[in-house]
Design a protein around this motif. Structure first.
Motif, PDB file in Angstrom:
ATOM      1  N   ASP A  82       8.171  -2.289  -2.856  1.00 37.52           N
ATOM      2  CA  ASP A  82       7.692  -0.817  -2.471  1.00 37.52           C
ATOM      3  C   ASP A  82       6.290  -0.961  -2.755  1.00 37.52           C
ATOM      4  O   ASP A  82       5.203  -0.475  -1.828  1.00 37.52           O
ATOM      5  CB  ASP A  82       8.323   0.150  -3.177  1.00 37.52           C
ATOM      6  N   ALA A  83       5.828  -1.639  -4.071  1.00 35.00           N
ATOM      7  CA  ALA A  83       4.614  -1.824  -4.213  1.00 35.00           C
ATOM      8  C   ALA A  83       3.734  -2.470  -3.177  1.00 35.00           C
ATOM      9  O   ALA A  83       2.297  -2.133  -3.072  1.00 35.00           O
ATOM     10  CB  ALA A  83       4.490  -2.103  -5.643  1.00 35.00           C
ATOM     11  N   ASN A  84       4.146  -3.666  -2.741  1.00 35.82           N
ATOM     12  CA  ASN A  84       3.471  -4.373  -1.822  1.00 35.82           C
ATOM     13  C   ASN A  84       3.041  -3.666  -0.677  1.00 35.82           C
ATOM     14  O   ASN A  84       1.646  -3.827  -0.159  1.00 35.82           O
ATOM     15  CB  ASN A  84       4.371  -5.602  -1.397  1.00 35.82           C
ATOM     16  N   ILE A  85       4.158  -2.838  -0.267  1.00 34.51           N
ATOM     17  CA  ILE A  85       3.641  -2.214   1.165  1.00 34.51           C
ATOM     18  C   ILE A  85       2.635  -1.264   0.791  1.00 34.51           C
ATOM     19  O   ILE A  85       1.669  -0.855   1.680  1.00 34.51           O
ATOM     20  CB  ILE A  85       4.988  -1.204   1.380  1.00 34.51           C
ATOM     21  N   LEU A  86       2.472  -0.500  -0.232  1.00 36.40           N
ATOM     22  CA  LEU A  86       1.513   0.767  -0.480  1.00 36.40           C
ATOM     23  C   LEU A  86       0.138  -0.281  -0.868  1.00 36.40           C
ATOM     24  O   LEU A  86      -0.880   0.349  -0.453  1.00 36.40           O
ATOM     25  CB  LEU A  86       1.788   1.547  -1.703  1.00 36.40           C
ATOM     26  N   ILE A  87       0.084  -1.270  -1.349  1.00 38.74           N
ATOM     27  CA  ILE A  87      -1.008  -1.964  -1.875  1.00 38.74           C
ATOM     28  C   ILE A  87      -1.727  -2.493  -0.492  1.00 38.74           C
ATOM     29  O   ILE A  87      -3.011  -2.425  -0.379  1.00 38.74           O
ATOM     30  CB  ILE A  87      -0.630  -3.365  -2.572  1.00 38.74           C
ATOM     31  N   ASN A  88      -0.828  -3.013   0.539  1.00 38.78           N
ATOM     32  CA  ASN A  88      -1.524  -3.373   1.525  1.00 38.78           C
ATOM     33  C   ASN A  88      -2.063  -2.251   2.556  1.00 38.78           C
ATOM     34  O   ASN A  88      -3.136  -2.450   3.139  1.00 38.78           O
ATOM     35  CB  ASN A  88      -0.361  -4.074   2.515  1.00 38.78           C
ATOM     36  N   THR A  89      -1.331  -0.994   2.364  1.00 41.58           N
ATOM     37  CA  THR A  89      -1.874   0.126   3.046  1.00 41.58           C
ATOM     38  C   THR A  89      -3.162   0.394   2.547  1.00 41.58           C
ATOM     39  O   THR A  89      -3.902   0.644   3.208  1.00 41.58           O
ATOM     40  CB  THR A  89      -0.834   1.258   2.898  1.00 41.58           C
TER      41      THR A  89
END
Length: 250
Positions: A82-89
């Motif tokens: 979940d963190a990876n998606i938000l960090i990329n966003t």
């Protein structure tokens, strides 16, 4: 009683609670802890690494600390996918702002934009909240050094010192007691390591179980994000009395 109201994100209980969001926060409570401390000359982030296997190659990548832009970084606690998606966003939003306005995105504006995305996942059916909390550390020309904390609900707030993850309440109490205004970056590192050593489940604190990152201004005035190497981190643990130096073998 809650079983009638926790099947969907969008259903309120009679008490006005969203159980799915609370469950996401509970998941974060089982993750490795992270601590952020705001000092007068920088921001310090320290995180606990959950070493699952000795075969895992951890030297090539970080597990808890991520750089979002040249002037913003974050520490993570929760579900890493979940963190990876938000960090990329967040990285995309920061680059779009820089491309449009030719200057770095203000830290709070970036945090607010990401939290708006997180809030949407608590409002619409068929979605679940992101099971991750962040500590954002950054610097901009408007407010200088800043530290923000956000949770799965999409809420965020500015802090002088904060903790997320396992045993965050105990860590928060220690920070409240020991934090002082006008703290230097070195003192912030010492305080963060001290608090983490007392709140981690592990009995011995080593550089293999920790990550330390700092956001500060270089002598030239540029914002610098620096992750501490394991060797330097081991020396800091000994210097501040968190661990004992390794015995020399003859």
């Amino acid at each position: 009683m809650s079983r009638r109201y926790d099947s969907r994100t969008t259903i309120f209980s009679p008490e006005g609670r969203l159980y799915q969001v609370e469950y996401a926060m509970e998941a974060i409570g089982n993750a490795g802890s992270a601590i952020g401390i705001l000092s007068k000359d920088g921001v310090v982030l320290v995180g606990e690494k959950k070493v699952t296997s000795k075969l895992l190659q951890t030297s090539t990548s970080t597990e808890k600390m991520y750089k979002i832009d040249d002037h913003v970084a974050c520490a993570v606690a929760g579900i890493m996918s979940d963190a990876n998606i938000l960090i990329n966003t967040a990285r995309i939003q920061a680059q779009r702002y820089t491309f449009a306005y030719q200057e770095p995105m203000p830290v709070e504006q970036l945090v607010q934009s990401l939290c708006d995305t997180k809030q949407g996942y608590t409002q619409f059916g068929g979605l679940r909240p992101f099971g991750v909390s962040f500590l954002f550390a950054g610097w901009d020309k408007n407010y200088g050094f800043q530290l923000y904390m956000s949770d799965p609900s999409g809420n965020y707030s500015g802090w002088k010192a904060g903790a997320i993850g396992a045993n965050n309440q105990a860590a928060q109490s220690m920070l409240k007691q020991d934090y002082k205004d006008e703290i230097t970056r070195e003192e912030a590192v010492q305080l963060a390591l001290k608090v983490l050593s007392k709140t981690m489940d592990s009995t011995s604190l080593t550089s293999e179980k920790l990550e330390l990152a700092e956001v500060f201004l270089s002598p030239t005035g540029n914002v610098k994000y620096q992750v501490c190497s394991p060797d330097v981190l081991s020396k800091l643990l000994v210097k501040f009395g968190v661990t004992q130096p390794a015995a020399e073998t003859s």
